[in-house]
Design an enzyme around this catalytic site. Structure first.
Site, PDB file in Angstrom:
ATOM      1  CB  SER A 101       5.423  10.290  40.947  1.00  0.00           C
ATOM      2  OG  SER A 101       6.203   9.085  40.639  1.00  0.00           O
ATOM      3  CG  ASP A 241       9.297   8.509  38.965  1.00  0.00           C
ATOM      4  OD1 ASP A 241       9.911   9.260  38.867  1.00  0.00           O
ATOM      5  OD2 ASP A 241       8.461   8.493  39.493  1.00  0.00           O
ATOM      6  CG  ASP A 243       8.854  11.536  42.177  1.00  0.00           C
ATOM      7  OD1 ASP A 243       9.166  10.741  41.426  1.00  0.00           O
ATOM      8  OD2 ASP A 243       8.468  11.094  43.313  1.00  0.00           O
ATOM      9  CG  ASP A 245      10.243   7.833  43.000  1.00  0.00           C
ATOM     10  OD1 ASP A 245      10.165   8.280  41.707  1.00  0.00           O
ATOM     11  OD2 ASP A 245       8.944   8.010  44.297  1.00  0.00           O
TER      12      ASP A 245
END
Length: 449
Positions: A101, A241, A243, A245
């Protein structure tokens, strides 16, 4: 022994804590636990973010899954919410994302989704962990045609873009949008989607090289995006960010609009359209007090959970809510996806701007953000849950809670992913709360490190 799974999968420094061996074992145990009810040969979808260790860990994990007889579909670099969505769409048995992340490049993580695209409950994670710690009792390792195989797909990211555009059908013609992709998984999907919807897109940090993910960019480092929005005279800035999400935004004046504000803007809009189920938003205890005051004023019911988007999601499912999330920008639109989704969040926010014709700075006034001070205390990882067992720390927290009662609040919590205890104080005077938060964090660090 510390639990292997944190609030968001298994995290650690790649090749040191999160080794290829551990990834292989997670592949074996995860495939077994997630698919043991099935009579058929199970299939697991695997995707990753742009960090250099992704290939190493993804291949180790898939080797593990294949060794217990599962097939894998490798979709390569793709946002976490895309794996959640596609796992459900393609009716595979489970999904796995290799990503840490918003963490720096040396970290990586492994998180699982079940066949419906949901993160796993604690009990299932504990079962996977127990299998690994006990050397895989009861797992069969097939030979010959029983071994699994890997299929590679390159079209998955287009499927995800199409899903986002179907979910929020908004015409972005005439909007100038600066997008910070964090050198991460959204480097293609977010830019292409916004362009296809007619937006004039200025993309920054969208040239990942495997080592630059989250490096002074994305939703954890907003300064460059803030300056660029003003310089470009853009309508809005969007920060993802690593990833993708989570999403944070920047208004036309260069001011940050955080997850609480985005939920307040979109939640009120959804309520006016009758699409905010039960007129309810689910947020965490870390959400700003101003968010809860806004909800009270606008007849929106707020549900509060502990920190972690998985707990927000659990509560949303329990009560049938359609919107929930965190101040950090993890926002879940449960009618459209099963996890935090930066791209969907961006499209919903842009839809409100387009439909109301109002600039983001005006929309953000729907809630007053009360000053917050957040200071991290570095502690030994195995001690971080036990801070209240130290009388000096417990007394200092009690004193602070008395001081801010009625005028703000004090919130102390261990990080789910790092060896930290987070000290957050909300109140009227930024200088005072910052000073008090720093003093308490120093005390915790001195006693526990």
């Amino acid at each position: 022994m510390a639990r292997m799974f944190g609030t968001d999968g298994v995290r650690g420094i790649a090749n040191e804590e999160l080794t290829p061996l551990l990834a292989m074992q997670l592949g074996q145990a995860g495939a077994y636990v997630l698919t043991k009810e099935n009579e058929h040969k199970p299939t697991i979808m695997v995707g990753c973010d742009t960090r250099i260790s992704g290939d190493m860990l993804a291949n180790a994990l898939m080797a593990g899954a294949c060794s217990v007889g599962a097939n894998c579909v490798y979709v390569g670099v793709i946002p976490t919410p895309a794996v959640a969505y596609l796992t459900k769409k393609y009716k595979v048995d489970a999904g796995v994302v290799i990503s840490a992340s918003h963490n720096p490049v040396e970290f990586n993580g492994i998180k699982f989704f079940d066949g419906n695209g949901y993160k796993l409950p604690d009990a299932m994670e504990d079962e996977i962990e127990a299998l690994i710690r006990n050397n895989m009792p009861g797992i069969k390792f097939p030979i010959g045609p029983g071994v699994g195989k890997i299929k590679y797909r390159t079209d998955a990211r287009e499927e995800y873009i199409n899903h986002a555009m179907r979910a929020v059908n908004v015409d972005l013609t005439g909007l100038k949008i600066v997008v910070d992709c964090a050198e991460g998984a959204s480097f293609y999907t977010s830019v292409e989607c916004l362009k296809e919807l007619g937006g004039s897109v200025v993309a920054i940090h969208n040239n990942p090289d495997g080592t630059n993910i989250n490096a002074n960019c994305g939703s954890t480092h907003m300064e460059e995006l803030q300056a660029r929005v003003v310089y470009e005279k853009a309508n809005v800035g969007l920060a993802f960010d690593g990833d993708a999400d989570r999403l944070l935004a920047v208004d036309e004046n260069g001011n940050i609009v955080d997850g609480d504000q985005i939920m307040a803007i979109v939640g009120n809009y959804m309520k006016s359209k009758g699409t905010l189920k039960k007129d309810t938003i689910v947020a965490t205890v870390m959400s700003n007090l101003g968010f809860f005051l806004m909800a009270e004023k606008n007849a929106i019911h707020m549900e509060k959970t502990k920190v972690g988007d998985r707990y927000v999601l659990e509560r949303m499912k329990e009560i049938g809510a359609s919107l929930g999330g965190e101040q950090s920008g993890h926002i879940i639109f449960l009618d459209e996806n099963t996890t935090g989704d930066g791209l969907l969040s961006a499209l919903h926010l842009l839809q409100v701007m387009v439909d109301t014709g109002k600039p983001l700075s005006e929309l953000a006034k729907v809630m007053e953000v009360l000053p917050q001070a957040l200071v991290n205390a570095k502690v030994a990882n195995h001690k971080k849950e036990k801070y209240m067992e130290y009388p000096e720390i417990a007394a200092a927290i009690g004193k602070l809670e008395e001081k801010f009662a009625g005028e703000g609040r004090v919130l102390i919590r261990p990080s789910g992913t790092e060896p930290l205890v987070r000290v957050m104080i909300e109140g009227k005077d930024q200088r005072v709360i910052q000073e008090e938060a720093r003093k308490l964090a120093n005390l915790i660090q001195d006693i526990m490190f």
